[in-house]
Motif scaffolding. Structure first.
Motif, PDB file in Angstrom:
ATOM      1  N   LYS A   2      -0.635  -7.038 -12.510  1.00 29.95           N
ATOM      2  CA  LYS A   2       0.376  -5.988 -12.435  1.00 29.95           C
ATOM      3  C   LYS A   2      -0.274  -4.612 -12.574  1.00 29.95           C
ATOM      4  N   GLY A   3      -1.209  -4.471 -13.529  1.00 23.87           N
ATOM      5  CA  GLY A   3      -1.885  -3.182 -13.726  1.00 23.87           C
ATOM      6  C   GLY A   3      -2.707  -2.776 -12.523  1.00 23.87           C
ATOM      7  N   ILE A   4      -3.449  -3.728 -11.923  1.00 23.30           N
ATOM      8  CA  ILE A   4      -4.276  -3.413 -10.751  1.00 23.30           C
ATOM      9  C   ILE A   4      -3.382  -3.036  -9.570  1.00 23.30           C
ATOM     10  N   SER A   5      -2.308  -3.787  -9.361  1.00 25.08           N
ATOM     11  CA  SER A   5      -1.389  -3.494  -8.258  1.00 25.08           C
ATOM     12  C   SER A   5      -0.749  -2.126  -8.415  1.00 25.08           C
ATOM     13  N   SER A   6      -0.425  -1.772  -9.656  1.00 24.65           N
ATOM     14  CA  SER A   6       0.172  -0.449  -9.914  1.00 24.65           C
ATOM     15  C   SER A   6      -0.774   0.660  -9.482  1.00 24.65           C
ATOM     16  N   ASN A   7      -2.059   0.493  -9.792  1.00 27.57           N
ATOM     17  CA  ASN A   7      -3.050   1.508  -9.403  1.00 27.57           C
ATOM     18  C   ASN A   7      -3.217   1.558  -7.885  1.00 27.57           C
ATOM     19  N   ILE A   8      -3.241   0.391  -7.231  1.00 23.55           N
ATOM     20  CA  ILE A   8      -3.390   0.368  -5.770  1.00 23.55           C
ATOM     21  C   ILE A   8      -2.160   0.995  -5.107  1.00 23.55           C
ATOM     22  N   LEU A   9      -0.977   0.710  -5.649  1.00 21.89           N
ATOM     23  CA  LEU A   9       0.245   1.333  -5.123  1.00 21.89           C
ATOM     24  C   LEU A   9       0.170   2.848  -5.217  1.00 21.89           C
ATOM     25  N   ALA A  10      -0.313   3.358  -6.349  1.00 25.07           N
ATOM     26  CA  ALA A  10      -0.417   4.810  -6.538  1.00 25.07           C
ATOM     27  C   ALA A  10      -1.385   5.415  -5.524  1.00 25.07           C
ATOM     28  N   ARG A  11      -2.527   4.751  -5.307  1.00 26.51           N
ATOM     29  CA  ARG A  11      -3.496   5.260  -4.331  1.00 26.51           C
ATOM     30  C   ARG A  11      -2.933   5.179  -2.917  1.00 26.51           C
ATOM     31  N   PHE A  12      -2.209   4.113  -2.646  1.00 27.12           N
ATOM     32  CA  PHE A  12      -1.608   3.951  -1.320  1.00 27.12           C
ATOM     33  C   PHE A  12      -0.585   5.055  -1.046  1.00 27.12           C
ATOM     34  N   ASN A  13       0.212   5.381  -2.044  1.00 26.40           N
ATOM     35  CA  ASN A  13       1.225   6.435  -1.873  1.00 26.40           C
ATOM     36  C   ASN A  13       0.591   7.783  -1.563  1.00 26.40           C
ATOM     37  N   LYS A  14      -0.620   8.013  -2.096  1.00 28.97           N
ATOM     38  CA  LYS A  14      -1.308   9.274  -1.844  1.00 28.97           C
ATOM     39  C   LYS A  14      -2.087   9.241  -0.531  1.00 28.97           C
ATOM     40  N   LYS A  15      -2.781   8.129  -0.280  1.00 26.71           N
ATOM     41  CA  LYS A  15      -3.627   8.021   0.917  1.00 26.71           C
ATOM     42  C   LYS A  15      -3.415   6.674   1.605  1.00 26.71           C
ATOM     43  N   PRO A  16      -2.297   6.524   2.312  1.00 24.54           N
ATOM     44  CA  PRO A  16      -2.029   5.238   2.974  1.00 24.54           C
ATOM     45  C   PRO A  16      -3.069   4.878   4.033  1.00 24.54           C
ATOM     46  N   ASP A  17      -3.709   5.895   4.637  1.00 24.10           N
ATOM     47  CA  ASP A  17      -4.708   5.617   5.678  1.00 24.10           C
ATOM     48  C   ASP A  17      -5.897   4.821   5.144  1.00 24.10           C
ATOM     49  N   LYS A  18      -6.163   4.979   3.838  1.00 27.44           N
ATOM     50  CA  LYS A  18      -7.273   4.235   3.230  1.00 27.44           C
ATOM     51  C   LYS A  18      -7.069   2.738   3.387  1.00 27.44           C
ATOM     52  N   TYR A  19      -5.816   2.320   3.455  1.00 27.72           N
ATOM     53  CA  TYR A  19      -5.472   0.898   3.580  1.00 27.72           C
ATOM     54  C   TYR A  19      -4.853   0.598   4.946  1.00 27.72           C
ATOM     55  N   GLU A  20      -5.186   1.420   5.935  1.00 23.14           N
ATOM     56  CA  GLU A  20      -4.691   1.247   7.299  1.00 23.14           C
ATOM     57  C   GLU A  20      -3.163   1.218   7.339  1.00 23.14           C
ATOM     58  N   GLY A  21      -2.555   1.933   6.367  1.00 21.37           N
ATOM     59  CA  GLY A  21      -1.100   2.085   6.355  1.00 21.37           C
ATOM     60  C   GLY A  21      -0.326   0.838   5.998  1.00 21.37           C
ATOM     61  N   ASN A  22      -1.006  -0.192   5.458  1.00 19.14           N
ATOM     62  CA  ASN A  22      -0.315  -1.461   5.170  1.00 19.14           C
ATOM     63  C   ASN A  22      -0.987  -2.144   3.976  1.00 19.14           C
ATOM     64  N   LEU A  23      -0.242  -2.288   2.889  1.00 18.18           N
ATOM     65  CA  LEU A  23      -0.780  -2.912   1.682  1.00 18.18           C
ATOM     66  C   LEU A  23      -1.047  -4.406   1.843  1.00 18.18           C
ATOM     67  N   LEU A  24      -0.528  -4.997   2.895  1.00 15.80           N
ATOM     68  CA  LEU A  24      -0.645  -6.435   3.048  1.00 15.80           C
ATOM     69  C   LEU A  24      -1.801  -6.848   3.957  1.00 15.80           C
ATOM     70  N   LEU A  25      -2.613  -5.881   4.390  1.00  9.16           N
ATOM     71  CA  LEU A  25      -3.765  -6.190   5.242  1.00  9.16           C
ATOM     72  C   LEU A  25      -4.955  -6.630   4.379  1.00  9.16           C
ATOM     73  N   PRO A  26      -5.957  -7.285   4.976  1.00  6.79           N
ATOM     74  CA  PRO A  26      -7.099  -7.815   4.207  1.00  6.79           C
ATOM     75  C   PRO A  26      -7.836  -6.766   3.370  1.00  6.79           C
ATOM     76  N   LYS A  27      -7.859  -5.504   3.805  1.00  4.39           N
ATOM     77  CA  LYS A  27      -8.629  -4.492   3.076  1.00  4.39           C
ATOM     78  C   LYS A  27      -8.096  -4.296   1.660  1.00  4.39           C
ATOM     79  N   ALA A  28      -6.789  -4.112   1.528  1.00  2.00           N
ATOM     80  CA  ALA A  28      -6.180  -3.936   0.207  1.00  2.00           C
ATOM     81  C   ALA A  28      -6.338  -5.199  -0.626  1.00  2.00           C
ATOM     82  N   MET A  29      -6.197  -6.357   0.015  1.00  2.00           N
ATOM     83  CA  MET A  29      -6.281  -7.622  -0.723  1.00  2.00           C
ATOM     84  C   MET A  29      -7.687  -7.836  -1.254  1.00  2.00           C
ATOM     85  N   HIS A  30      -8.697  -7.485  -0.475  1.00  2.00           N
ATOM     86  CA  HIS A  30     -10.082  -7.624  -0.916  1.00  2.00           C
ATOM     87  C   HIS A  30     -10.332  -6.731  -2.126  1.00  2.00           C
TER      88      HIS A  30
END
Length: 803
Positions: free
Chosen positions: A614-642
């Motif tokens: 939960k803590g790690i996901s919260s941090n990734i969500l925060a980064r995604f909200n600021k820079k979605p391009d870092k994750y190719e605009g989709n939290l469910l793609l392999p990059k975010a999961m890795h």
């Protein structure tokens, strides 16, 4: 004539020499699969050598023919130490080679342990239980038994030649690593246990069974699958882009099946046809490389029935597909493990039940992660018995990211052995691949081992949902109810997944009186009950009727349902992705929403993995909200999961190797450490004043006693849901072992696993009936509800989901 067993129904005698030679022959068949035919056969030949003593022969005759006379108690006559001692004395002297010594240590441990568990070579109390059995224990008639063995079963010259061949096999196989030595010892033990139990069952039933050869079945299944797939391609919807993509991935599996055995990943996105694609790979690979069985390992019992049903339908097969969930028959923990075999001359009903346990000799098996890991590490011969049948298999892990965190190292080491030494092919299936190759005890995946080509592009093409972050303001159940009442009617079918059963049940209670129908799913329901609930839910989904379903994560991994909206309590990113897989699953609608909330009333103090995730996901969500391009605009793609799994395993690094607090060591150290790294060996040498005399130093029994995949041992209880009550009656009346086996398989559908505190409370409340000398538990009528399953008036909710 020396007696091994006496059959109950007609008092026919099985001669000891026949039993030893027949067990030897079966063990040879099992051991030959990995090039250890004579090593395994040696264990079979010697395992009951001690029964040649006058003491045992007198004991067994009195027990059967003169039960009124004073006699030894069951288990008092040690007949399993003699064979181990003979081998150790012969092969573990100063002049013997290291390979001879290693052979004696591996095989002798299997022999002396065949009515219990593998012994410690060195234990936490700085003793060697193994040496005590093979060297120190008093065996008064040992020489007599050995002399009769060579007179009655095999002559000394033939025995010596047999040993020479076994040494050569081991020399070709072993790499002398502690990890491999543990698995080889366990494998030989498995061959002996299954051979011994199988021969005993065959004698009791009066019939022998041929050797299983599933190649003809696999040819038939492959042809049927290809025919079905060809039929699907004739339908108009086959030309839809998404279905064409499914077909491409299925064909990639077909081509990939031509590659040699290894550890590969199949990362088909949710809704991509993973079950049939993996089956296509498995059947083609089985044909190509003569594999003996296909084993599906799933994380939760909830999805075994669904996946097995899908494959049964495609293959038009029922008899040869085994669903193995939990052990309905319980062992008495206060009783010495009898090895599932008679010791008092007659095979009792209790022993027949043990003999009826399945040894995984079916061509296609569905089982859970708990049962799979138990095969390698848990105590009890019923688990070990199945080990040798995993060799030469294709093992498919569905939702492999659900490997329990504390078992990651043990899981990886088991798979590495299966790949390197047991001729297995392993497929890691999930849309959310964990980074198991990047931990300390790393998984030796094959390079370029991903079957799906252009994975990021494929994942984008399968986009079904938008993840909406609603975690800024934590929610209570009351706030959730208000939100549901306002929106669920507009959303349509809505799935709410929370992290603990307590809050799920409370939310369900609060929603029941609202404007929409509400469903509740729980692991407190038996499999048959959950199956019926899911059928009701699917009907509502097909009718496009708005309703709400409230549950825990049991629904996430592989359950084939498709809601129009999902609300997921914040957890690991893999759990969020799996929850998203229950929304708009087949792309029947335009992109739908998956809302991630932060539930303020969940107590995660005992759920460390969920809390860390939960803590790690919260941090990734925060980064995604600021820079979605870092994750190719989709939290469910392999990059975010890795990124998620890399962080998760780093944070949980000290928890990956199963720390045993009672002895302050990781399980991997107990089983697989070098002598110079083993503190027990150092203490032993100081205590005795000489060099530790054995090559192996694992604490196998200590490890097995402490191993359990979930944090508390559970007990399987049959519940009075529909056919459940009738199964108990059938088990009580069945006499033939085959009939018992069939009833035990049915019983899995009507049982619920309970923690010790829950079982004890129900016993105090007089809600439990014990059957068959306490080996089986039944829940009384009135203690099982249509809404909640095992109903304890709202108390004692289990927070853990069963694997």
């Amino acid at each position: 004539m020396y007696v091994a067993h006496i059959r109950e129904k007609d008092r026919k005698i099985q001669e000891l020499k026949d039993h030893l030679c027949e067990v030897q022959h079966l063990a040879e068949q099992y051991g030959e699969k990995i090039g250890l035919k004579h090593v395994a056969g040696l264990a079979g030949l010697l395992h009951d050598l001690g029964k040649y003593s006058d003491e045992f022969q007198d004991y067994i005759h009195k027990a059967v023919f003169h039960p009124d006379l004073e006699n030894k108690k069951r288990g008092q006559v040690d007949h399993s130490s003699a064979g181990g001692r003979l081998l150790f004395q012969k092969l573990h002297q100063t002049m013997n080679t290291p390979y001879e010594k290693l052979l004696s240590e591996i095989v002798a441990n299997a022999i002396i342990s065949h009515h219990s568990n593998l012994q410690d070579y060195v234990s936490p109390d700085v003793e060697s239980p193994f040496l005590k059995r093979v060297e120190e224990k008093e065996l008064i008639e040992y020489e007599q038994a050995v002399e009769r063995f060579f007179q009655d079963t095999i002559n000394q010259s033939a025995f010596d030649k047999y040993i020479t061949t076994a040494v050569m096999e081991l020399e070709q196989k072993t790499d002398y690593s502690p990890t491999q030595s543990f698995f080889l010892t366990k494998f030989i033990f498995s061959c002996l246990i299954d051979a011994d139990r199988t021969n005993t069952r065959q004698f009791e039933d009066g019939k022998a069974e041929g050797r299983s050869d599933h190649s003809i079945l696999f040819d038939k299944y492959y042809d049927q699958l290809i025919t079905k797939l060809d039929y699907f391609r004739t339908k108009p919807e086959a030309n839809y882009p998404i279905n064409q993509l499914r077909t491409e991935m299925s064909e990639q599996c077909e081509l990939f099946a031509n590659k040699p055995s290894g550890i590969y990943s199949l990362s088909i996105p949710t809704g991509g046809g993973k079950t049939l694609a993996s089956l296509r790979y498995a059947l083609k690979h089985a044909k190509q490389f003569n594999k003996q069985r296909i084993i599906y390992v799933v994380p939760f019992t909830t999805i075994i029935e669904q996946n097995a049903k899908e494959i049964r339908t495609i293959l038009e097969e029922d008899e040869h597909i085994l669903e193995h969930h939990s052990n309905v028959v319980e062992d008495d923990p206060t009783e010495r493990d009898s090895g599932d075999e008679q010791e008092d001359g007659m095979i009792t009903k209790k022993q027949k039940l043990k003999l009826a346990r399945d040894n995984w000799d079916s061509p296609i098996i569905f089982t859970t992660m708990v049962q799979f890991l138990n095969v390698f590490y848990a105590k009890g011969n019923r688990n070990t018995r199945r080990f040798h049948n995993v060799s030469h298999s294709i093992v498919i892990f569905d939702e492999v990211q659900k490997v329990p965190t504390k078992c990651v190292s043990l899981f990886n080491e088991a798979l590495n052995f299966l790949k390197a030494d047991a001729n297995c092919s392993i497929l890691l299936c999930t849309a959310t691949q964990p980074t198991l190759e990047n931990v300390k005890h790393s998984l030796l995946k094959n390079r370029d081992g991903e079957i799906v080509e252009n994975l990021p592009e494929v994942a984008k093409a399968f986009k079904r949902v938008e993840v909406i972050d609603r975690t800024e303001q934590p929610m209570t159940n009351d706030m959730l109810v208000e939100w549901m009442e306002e929106n669920a009617g507009l959303w349509g079918s809505t799935l709410v997944i929370l992290n603990t059963k307590r809050v799920v049940k409370e939310l369900y209670e609060k929603l029941k009186g609202g404007s929409l129908p509400v469903f509740h799913l729980s692991t407190s329901m038996c499999a048959a009950h959950r199956k019926e609930k899911l059928e009701e839910i699917r009907k509502m989904l097909n009718d496009n009727t708005p309703f709400i379903c409230v549950t825990t994560q049991l629904i996430e991994a592989g359950v084939d349902v498709s809601f129009k909206c999902v609300v997921r309590s914040l957890a690991g990113l893999d759990s969020i992705a799996q929850a998203a897989g229950r929304c708009n699953r087949h792309g029947e609608n335009e992109v739908k929403n998956v809302y991630v909330i932060d539930h303020s009333e969940e107590n995660l103090s005992e759920l460390k993995e969920i809390e860390v995730g939960k803590g790690i996901s919260s941090n990734i969500l925060a980064r995604f909200n600021k820079k979605p391009d870092k994750y190719e605009g989709n939290l469910l793609l392999p990059k975010a999961m890795h990124e998620y799994f890399s962080q998760f395993y780093r944070k949980m690094d000290t928890s990956l190797s199963y720390f045993v607090s009672e002895v302050e060591k990781d399980m991997t150290r107990l089983l697989m450490s070098l002598a110079q790294e083993n503190s027990y060996v150092s203490y032993y040498q100081k205590k005795i004043g000489t060099r530790f005399p054995l090559l192996l130093n694992g604490s196998y029994l200590t490890a097995a006693k402490h191993f359990q995949v979930i944090d508390q041992n559970t007990t399987s209880v049959l519940v009075p849901y529909k056919e459940g009550s009738g199964i108990i009656a059938n088990l009580n009346s069945a006499e033939l072992i085959d009939d018992l086996s069939k009833e035990l398989k049915k019983a899995q559908q009507y049982s619920v696993n309970l923690y010790p505190n829950e079982l004890e409370q129900l016993k105090k409340e007089n809600a439990i009936v014990m059957h068959l000398d306490g080996m089986m538990y039944e829940l009384k009528e009135g203690w099982y509800s249509e809404e909640y399953g095992v109903d304890r008036n709202g108390e004692g909710e289990m927070s853990h989901l069963f694997y």
